[in-house]
Design a protein around this motif. Structure first.
Motif, PDB file in Angstrom:
ATOM      1  N   ALA A 105       0.848  -1.191   0.000  1.00 48.72           N
ATOM      2  CA  ALA A 105       0.000   0.000   0.000  1.00 48.72           C
ATOM      3  C   ALA A 105       0.890   1.251   0.000  1.00 48.72           C
ATOM      4  O   ALA A 105       1.937   1.273   0.642  1.00 48.72           O
ATOM      5  N   GLU A 106       0.456   2.265  -0.724  1.00 47.70           N
ATOM      6  CA  GLU A 106       1.269   3.468  -0.866  1.00 47.70           C
ATOM      7  C   GLU A 106       1.702   4.075   0.481  1.00 47.70           C
ATOM      8  O   GLU A 106       2.883   4.403   0.652  1.00 47.70           O
ATOM      9  N   PRO A 107       0.753   4.230   1.436  1.00 42.20           N
ATOM     10  CA  PRO A 107       1.182   4.798   2.721  1.00 42.20           C
ATOM     11  C   PRO A 107       2.271   3.957   3.401  1.00 42.20           C
ATOM     12  O   PRO A 107       3.147   4.492   4.086  1.00 42.20           O
ATOM     13  N   ASP A 108       2.219   2.642   3.207  1.00 45.56           N
ATOM     14  CA  ASP A 108       3.245   1.779   3.803  1.00 45.56           C
ATOM     15  C   ASP A 108       4.601   1.995   3.130  1.00 45.56           C
ATOM     16  O   ASP A 108       5.651   1.950   3.776  1.00 45.56           O
ATOM     17  N   ARG A 166     -14.598   9.063   2.283  1.00 44.35           N
ATOM     18  CA  ARG A 166     -13.494   8.980   1.320  1.00 44.35           C
ATOM     19  C   ARG A 166     -13.997   8.986  -0.126  1.00 44.35           C
ATOM     20  O   ARG A 166     -13.219   8.950  -1.067  1.00 44.35           O
ATOM     21  N   LEU A 216      -7.524   0.185   4.280  1.00 47.51           N
ATOM     22  CA  LEU A 216      -6.169   0.332   4.834  1.00 47.51           C
ATOM     23  C   LEU A 216      -5.833   1.795   5.126  1.00 47.51           C
ATOM     24  O   LEU A 216      -4.915   2.081   5.897  1.00 47.51           O
ATOM     25  N   ALA A 217      -6.583   2.700   4.515  1.00 52.72           N
ATOM     26  CA  ALA A 217      -6.346   4.118   4.781  1.00 52.72           C
ATOM     27  C   ALA A 217      -6.835   4.509   6.178  1.00 52.72           C
ATOM     28  O   ALA A 217      -6.517   5.576   6.677  1.00 52.72           O
ATOM     29  N   HIS A 218      -7.628   3.638   6.821  1.00 51.59           N
ATOM     30  CA  HIS A 218      -8.115   3.918   8.174  1.00 51.59           C
ATOM     31  C   HIS A 218      -6.988   3.673   9.177  1.00 51.59           C
ATOM     32  O   HIS A 218      -6.337   2.636   9.131  1.00 51.59           O
ATOM     33  N   GLU A 219      -6.791   4.624  10.085  1.00 56.01           N
ATOM     34  CA  GLU A 219      -5.612   4.528  10.959  1.00 56.01           C
ATOM     35  C   GLU A 219      -5.665   3.326  11.897  1.00 56.01           C
ATOM     36  O   GLU A 219      -4.639   2.882  12.389  1.00 56.01           O
ATOM     37  N   HIS A 233       6.718   4.895  -4.674  1.00 59.69           N
ATOM     38  CA  HIS A 233       5.661   4.620  -3.700  1.00 59.69           C
ATOM     39  C   HIS A 233       4.364   4.207  -4.377  1.00 59.69           C
ATOM     40  O   HIS A 233       3.559   3.500  -3.789  1.00 59.69           O
ATOM     41  N   GLU A 260      -7.990  -1.400  -0.247  1.00 59.33           N
ATOM     42  CA  GLU A 260      -7.085  -0.263  -0.214  1.00 59.33           C
ATOM     43  C   GLU A 260      -7.681   0.899   0.577  1.00 59.33           C
ATOM     44  O   GLU A 260      -6.992   1.574   1.341  1.00 59.33           O
ATOM     45  N   ASN A 261      -8.978   1.124   0.402  1.00 67.09           N
ATOM     46  CA  ASN A 261      -9.642   2.197   1.137  1.00 67.09           C
ATOM     47  C   ASN A 261      -9.723   1.895   2.634  1.00 67.09           C
ATOM     48  O   ASN A 261      -9.600   2.789   3.463  1.00 67.09           O
TER      49      ASN A 261
END
Ligand code: OOB
Length: 559
Positions: free
Chosen positions: A330-333, A519, A469-472, A369, A466-467
């Motif tokens: 995942a991009e944030p990772d 989102r 995973l954006a949750h903290e 990324h 993916e959406n």
């Protein structure tokens, strides 16, 4: 004269193997991609150029012994001699199932050196996979180890011999019990095949398909294609003799074996350190101790390493390249890893069947990324097609098809399956949904078949994952379709909470639904059901295993 159709010979390595058509093989040869050498020459060449350089360190054993290239070459010849004296012959297949260790490397190269073809199974495989692979390959022997790492493979060996007649010998690393120990013998020079005895276009080894549906399939990789895979991967990773590579994933998997992995490192005479414990408290110390410069991880493990940088004190600043692949990062990772470790991430999108995509070391970090890389070879022919097989424009989702110098033309002894998995002109249908950028970079957007049909709408599971995973509070997510009377299928999200999610406070479905709504996710894609799990089941190499998630939920579902 009559033409004779030769009946299939299960003993013959070539039966059921699909080589490149001559025209293409010739093109790859002329371009200098194929070096026409047996794969074991990788060790010999480095032993000649850098005899006293460290080749391999066994960090799984207590004494952490290091073999130089000269010592590795000698150990490999003795192991090969042992196999020959045990009656094994060139072209025969042998199931190799060892944990990461020097014995794994010596035995792997020993088999190659004797002209025997290893079937590269993973430690987590069990009787159903091993028996299937032994049967499919016509294996004559099984190499495994005793129970010292928690699972006694000797029991599996007994069962395997009961089920598969061709398996006549079992060799055990450690206490052999009723079986044979790993063999060593000094071979007379004429007992081992010479390079001239080897057909470099014949299978050198078998990899195992990584799919999570059905039993694994056999992937025959030739000397030429696999050596090219190693050399080209080493170039892309800019490896030199000064590099030290840590094998933390199971060493028999294509990624740590050859992308560039142990084999790639050997093309430049570098140092490989192997461990069977990938946890940060072990690996970070090894990185510090051996000044490790490169390693490869699956995303789930990379996340664990990333978190561990907060509390582990070992100095891991020698690490210049952290390859992450096997499943979508995942991009944030990717951003978090670069932040924690200093711009070291390389994304790797690969498959045992062949094609490997890498982000390049000089790609802009934002690109690294966001995408899974671009094909490593200018000879890779990648197509992205719609459901009718027509090419789609760049930027549009489609299935990735590939043909090229190191991509197979068919699974081994699997004609029926091959008719579905390959196009008539020899492209492998990966089943991966991707989007290609005009630059040639590829972003993986899911699996073609991983779609939930909810009330007539198609929902790509990955999109929802993916959406989520954006949750903290969410560390891992698997989205699956469950049968539903009114919707046809309903969307079920199975999530693992992040370590810093406040203890004792449950995450609720309405909370998730409103988060995804905010989102901008379409309302028909929002989960109908939420399951909080302590962890998600993983495959033998550590990817989330959605087939198992589905099974587990099926078992839980009320009748
Ligand atoms: C690697 O090989 P396999 O054979 O275990 O699995 C291949 C499949 C691909 O078809 C794709 O579905 C998935 O694993 N995959 C990725 C990915 N890398 C592999 N999906 C999304 N993003 C990625 N970066 O997994 C493998 C072989 C060599 C090098 C690296 C991975």
């Amino acid at each position: 004269m009559h033409d004779h159709v030769r009946p299939p010979d299960p003993e013959d390595l070539r039966t059921g193997f699909r080589p490149h058509p001559d025209v293409l093989a010739e093109r790859y040869r002329r371009a200098g991609l194929f070096d026409e050498q047996p794969l074991w020459q990788l060790v010999e060449q480095s032993a000649q150029r850098r005899p006293d350089a460290p080749a391999i360190t066994d960090a799984s054993s207590d004494d952490q012994r290091t073999l130089t290239y000269r010592e590795l070459s000698a150990a490999v010849a003795r192991r090969a001699g042992g196999f020959v004296h045990a009656g094994l012959r060139p072209g025969q297949r042998v199931i190799l199932q060892l944990n990461n260790s020097a014995a794994f490397a010596v035995t792997f190269f020993g088999l190659l050196r004797a002209g025997i073809v290893p079937v590269m199974t993973l430690p987590a495989h069990r009787i159903s996979e091993i028996a299937h692979l032994a049967d499919g390959s016509g294996a004559v022997a099984y190499i495994t180890e005793d129970g010292r790492r928690g699972y006694d493979h000797r029991e599996l060996a007994t069962e395997l011999q009961r089920r598969v007649d061709s398996v006549r010998t079992v060799f055990v690393d450690g206490d052999p019990g009723d079986f044979a120990a790993l063999p060593d013998a000094d071979p007379a020079p004429a007992e081992l095949p010479s390079p001239a005895d080897t057909d470099p276009d014949a299978p050198a080894l078998f990899l195992i398909s990584g799919g999570t549906t059905g039993l694994p399939k056999l992937i025959a990789r030739s000397h030429n294609d696999y050596a090219y895979n190693a050399r080209r991967s080493a170039e892309v990773a800019e490896l030199t003799a000064d590099d030290t590579y840590l094998v933390a994933l199971p060493g028999a998997h294509n990624f740590p074996l050859c992308c560039p992995g142990m084999l790639g490192v050997m093309t430049v005479g570098g140092h490989t350190v192997v461990t069977d414990n990938p946890s940060p408290d072990n690996t970070f110390d090894l990185i510090e101790q051996y000044r490790v410069t490169v390693t490869a991880l699956v995303p789930a493990l990379a996340q664990v390493w990333c978190a561990a940088t907060e509390w582990e004190s070992a100095d891991i600043s020698s690490l210049r390249l952290l390859q992450v692949g096997g499943a979508k990062l995942a991009e944030p990772d990717a951003v978090a890893l670069d932040d924690a470790l200093g711009d070291v991430v390389q994304q790797v999108f690969g498959m045992a069947e062949g094609l490997i995509c890498y982000t390049r070391l000089d790609d802009p970090r934002e690109l690294v990324h966001a995408v899974q890389g671009s094909p490593m070879s200018e000879f890779d022919e990648v197509r992205v097609v719609d459901e009718h097989g027509a090419d789609v424009p760049d930027g549009t989702d489609g299935e990735l098809l590939v043909r090229g110098p190191y991509t197979i033309r068919g699974y081994y002894r699997a004609d029926e399956h091959n008719a579905r998995s390959f196009t008539p002109d020899g492209f492998y249908r990966s089943g991966d949904r991707v989007r290609r950028l005009p630059s040639g970079h590829v972003a993986v957007t899911g699996r073609i078949k991983d779609t939930i049909v909810r009330a007539g709408e198609n929902v790509a599971a990955d999109d929802v994952e993916e959406n989520l995973l954006a949750h903290e509070s969410i560390r891992a997510a698997a989205v699956i379709g469950l049968p539903d009377e009114s919707l046809g299928e309903k969307i079920c999200a199975v999530v693992v909470l992040s370590h810093d999610h406040p203890h004792g406070r449950e995450l609720s479905l309405p909370e998730i639904r409103s988060f995804l709504g905010e989102r901008g996710l379409a309302s028909f894609k929002v989960p109908d059901q939420l399951v909080i799990a302590a962890s998600l089941p993983v495959t033998a190499v550590g990817k989330i295993d959605k087939a198992q998630v589905r099974e587990a939920l099926g078992a839980m579902r009320p009748a």
